[in-house]
Design an enzyme around this catalytic site. Structure first.
Site, PDB file in Angstrom:
ATOM      1  N   ASN A 164      48.888  -8.599  47.726  1.00 36.48           N
ATOM      2  CA  ASN A 164      49.776  -9.189  48.738  1.00 36.48           C
ATOM      3  C   ASN A 164      49.037 -10.029  49.775  1.00 36.48           C
ATOM      4  OD1 ASN A 164      48.708  -6.819  49.872  1.00 36.48           O
ATOM      5  ND2 ASN A 164      50.447  -6.589  51.247  1.00 36.48           N
ATOM      6  N   PRO A 188      39.595  -7.157  42.285  1.00 40.57           N
ATOM      7  CA  PRO A 188      40.868  -7.601  42.855  1.00 40.57           C
ATOM      8  C   PRO A 188      42.044  -7.178  41.984  1.00 40.57           C
ATOM      9  CG  PRO A 188      39.830  -9.385  41.647  1.00 40.57           C
ATOM     10  CD  PRO A 188      38.891  -8.213  41.544  1.00 40.57           C
ATOM     11  N   GLU A 263      43.142   2.188  52.837  1.00 43.75           N
ATOM     12  CA  GLU A 263      44.205   1.456  53.549  1.00 43.75           C
ATOM     13  C   GLU A 263      45.409   1.463  52.624  1.00 43.75           C
ATOM     14  OE1 GLU A 263      44.131   0.341  56.544  1.00 43.75           O
ATOM     15  OE2 GLU A 263      42.005   0.495  57.019  1.00 43.75           O
ATOM     16  N   CYS A 297      51.950  -4.461  54.148  1.00 44.27           N
ATOM     17  CA  CYS A 297      51.958  -3.025  54.445  1.00 44.27           C
ATOM     18  C   CYS A 297      52.443  -2.803  55.879  1.00 44.27           C
ATOM     19  CB  CYS A 297      50.567  -2.448  54.264  1.00 44.27           C
ATOM     20  SG  CYS A 297      49.325  -3.373  55.166  1.00 44.27           S
TER      21      CYS A 297
END
Ligand code: NAD
Length: 488
Positions: A164, A188, A263, A297
């Site tokens: 994102n 990634p 995270e 997020c």
């Protein structure tokens, strides 16, 4: 030990890299396989990216391990100057950087330009932090010894990033890891490897020595990552992604007690108090919801609006959403680009349908595009706290509003979540700050729609994560303390 950074190699014409980067060389996967990278705006194929085999992943970890001693012994000023040079290159190539994200992620021009700028700034911030790694020196309370505390790089770090924010989530890890003196393997997301490869290309041009940064894209991901985490050289995992995958990775880290920074997902509440200035609230909430098309997020997911301002807020917010232009990010006139894939579009559409079945009222939007991964800006009212859409990270341009009567009710509802990443409060500042302090989250935006800043600690409580990125804490995640006792 050198004290000046090596001169950068000349800039290339920036052709898209679609290969692995291991030990300072770009190469295809050893098994020869490739996977398609698609433009979500029209489904066209942008590139065929190399699939990393088990052997490639082993090679990447081995290359990072080999490069670690020299890199960790490199003078902080040298590491700093290389990072600074990466900042300079990315600043000069900002349009190119944004263009790659528009193409493989689908985001709007404005979102891509904003991310390019945000991602680039991590290199400047951590260039400045590289030369300020703190230590400690004290006499013990008993007076019998001198306590010397130094910090040193934790070792080879595995960096795993989501699609994102394909640039910023990578640079938010790469910059502090390199500043700290760690060597890394970057993995990634499958949807967005080109942005990662471009960042790695920039680091190579900035003068990062061979083996210090490696890039792998294994398919499938899970077994390859488990294998790398089992490698004795890997001492650190820094992961950004969903809470579900984060839980799995924490268990895998447990086997070798690998240090983990996480995270993870969010389900941000946004509270509009009766005292809110509605112009500020509508504008701030719009940014909090629609930044990155809602695929963040930190995106405001659960709107709690006081009954005294509810109808007016909904009226104004609906007008704001209805003015949005949706379409391919390559046209700067479009404010809202595509979701990353048709699967994501259909997931968002399914959440809206379920919300309506559970009693929500559709005020505007509610339609997926016939082609391309687009979804209309959408607003639902009469959403029940605890309903499916309220309890799920939407990750799309859908606003779900809950009405509340008392501040205690709003605070209890906001805290009633397994997540604790982010919250937004709109209201008279003193009152809003006192509400902010009652929220069990890592970050709160008061009367504004964005918090992200490389100079601030980013991270969450509860199942939104462990540790912080950015700020003064970000580099500490890649350092370990060593205490040396000296006789007084
Ligand atoms: P994801 O968890 O599906 O994937 C993230 C990364 O993990 C990708 O690189 C993916 O290939 C990899 N992965 C997937 N399964 C794996 C496995 N079994 N083992 C090892 N690696 C695996 O997340 P996503 O869909 O790419 O991103 C969206 C999620 O990321 C959302 O939940 C969002 O909230 C979260 N996110 C969090 C932050 C933050 O800073 N807290 C920032 C951005 C995104």
């Amino acid at each position: 030990m050198t004290t000046t950074a090596p001169a950068p190699t000349p800039a290339t014409d920036l052709d898209l890299r679609a290969d692995l980067y291991i030990g300072g060389a770009w190469r295809p996967g050893s098994d020869g396989g490739r996977f398609a990278v698609l433009d979500p705006a029209d489904g066209s194929r942008i590139a065929d990216f190399a699939i990393a085999s088990e052997q490639d992943c082993d090679d990447a970890v081995a290359a990072a391990a080999e490069a670690l001693p020299a890199w960790s012994a490199t003078a902080p000023r040298v590491r700093s100057e290389i990072l600074r040079r990466a900042w300079e290159i990315l600043t000069a190539e900002a349009d190119r950087f944004a263009e790659i994200m528009i193409r493989e992620n689908g985001k709007s021009t404005a979102d891509a330009v904003a991310e390019a700028r945000y991602a680039t700034e991590f290199f400047r911030w951590f260039a400045e932090e590289a030369v300020r790694i703190p230590g400690d020196y004290r006499l013990s309370p008993a007076g019998d010894k001198r306590i010397v505390v130094t910090r040193r790089p934790v070792g080879v770090a595995l960096l795993i990033t989501p699609w994102n924010f394909p640039a910023a989530m990578a640079t938010r890890k790469l910059a502090p890891a390199l500043a700290a003196g760690c060597s890394v393997v970057l993995k990634p997301a499958r949807e967005t490897p080109l942005t990662a490869a471009y960042v790695v290309d920039v680091l190579e041009r900035a003068g990062v020595p061979a083996g210090v940064v490696n890039l792998v894209t294994p398919q499938p991901t899970g077994p390859a990552v488990a294998r790398m985490l089992a490698h004795p050289a890997v001492r650190k995992l820094s992961f950004t992604g969903s809470t579900e995958v984060g839980r799995t990775l924490l268990k895998e880290c447990a086997d070798r007690v690998v240090s983990a920074s996480m995270e993870l997902g969010g389900n941000a509440p946004l509270v509009v108090l009766a005292s809110a200035d509605l112009d500020t609230a509508v504008e701030g909430a719009f940014v909090a919801k629609m930044r990155n098309g809602g695929s963040a997020c930190t995106s405001a997911n659960r709107f709690y609006v006081h009954e005294s301002v509810h109808d007016e807020f909904v009226r104004r917010f609906t007008a704001r959403l209805e003015a949005v232009h949706t379409g391919p990010g390559s046209d700067p006139a479009n404010d809202l680009g595509a979701l990353v894939s048709l699967a994501e579009r259909d997931k968002v559409a399914g959440l809206v349908e379920t919300a309506r079945q559970e009693g929500a009222t559709l005020v505007t939007g509610g339609h997926p595009s016939a082609s391309g991964a687009f979804y209309e800006p959408t607003l639902l009212t009469d959403v029940a706290h605890g309903s499916t859409i309220n309890a799920t990270e939407i990750f799309g341009p859908v606003t779900a509003v809950v009405r509340f009567s008392t501040t205690d009710e709003a605070v209890d509802a906001a805290n009633d979540s397994e997540y604790g990443l982010m919250a937004y409060v709109f209201g008279e500042e003193r009152e809003a700050v006192s509400v902010a302090q009652r929220l069990d989250v890592g970050m709160v935006a008061v009367n504004r729609g964005v918090v992200s800043d490389p100079a601030a600690p980013f991270g969450g409580t509860k199942q939104s994560g462990l540790g912080r990125e950015g700020g003064f804490d970000g580099i500490l995640e890649f350092l370990e303390e060593q205490y040396i006792a000296l006789t007084a």
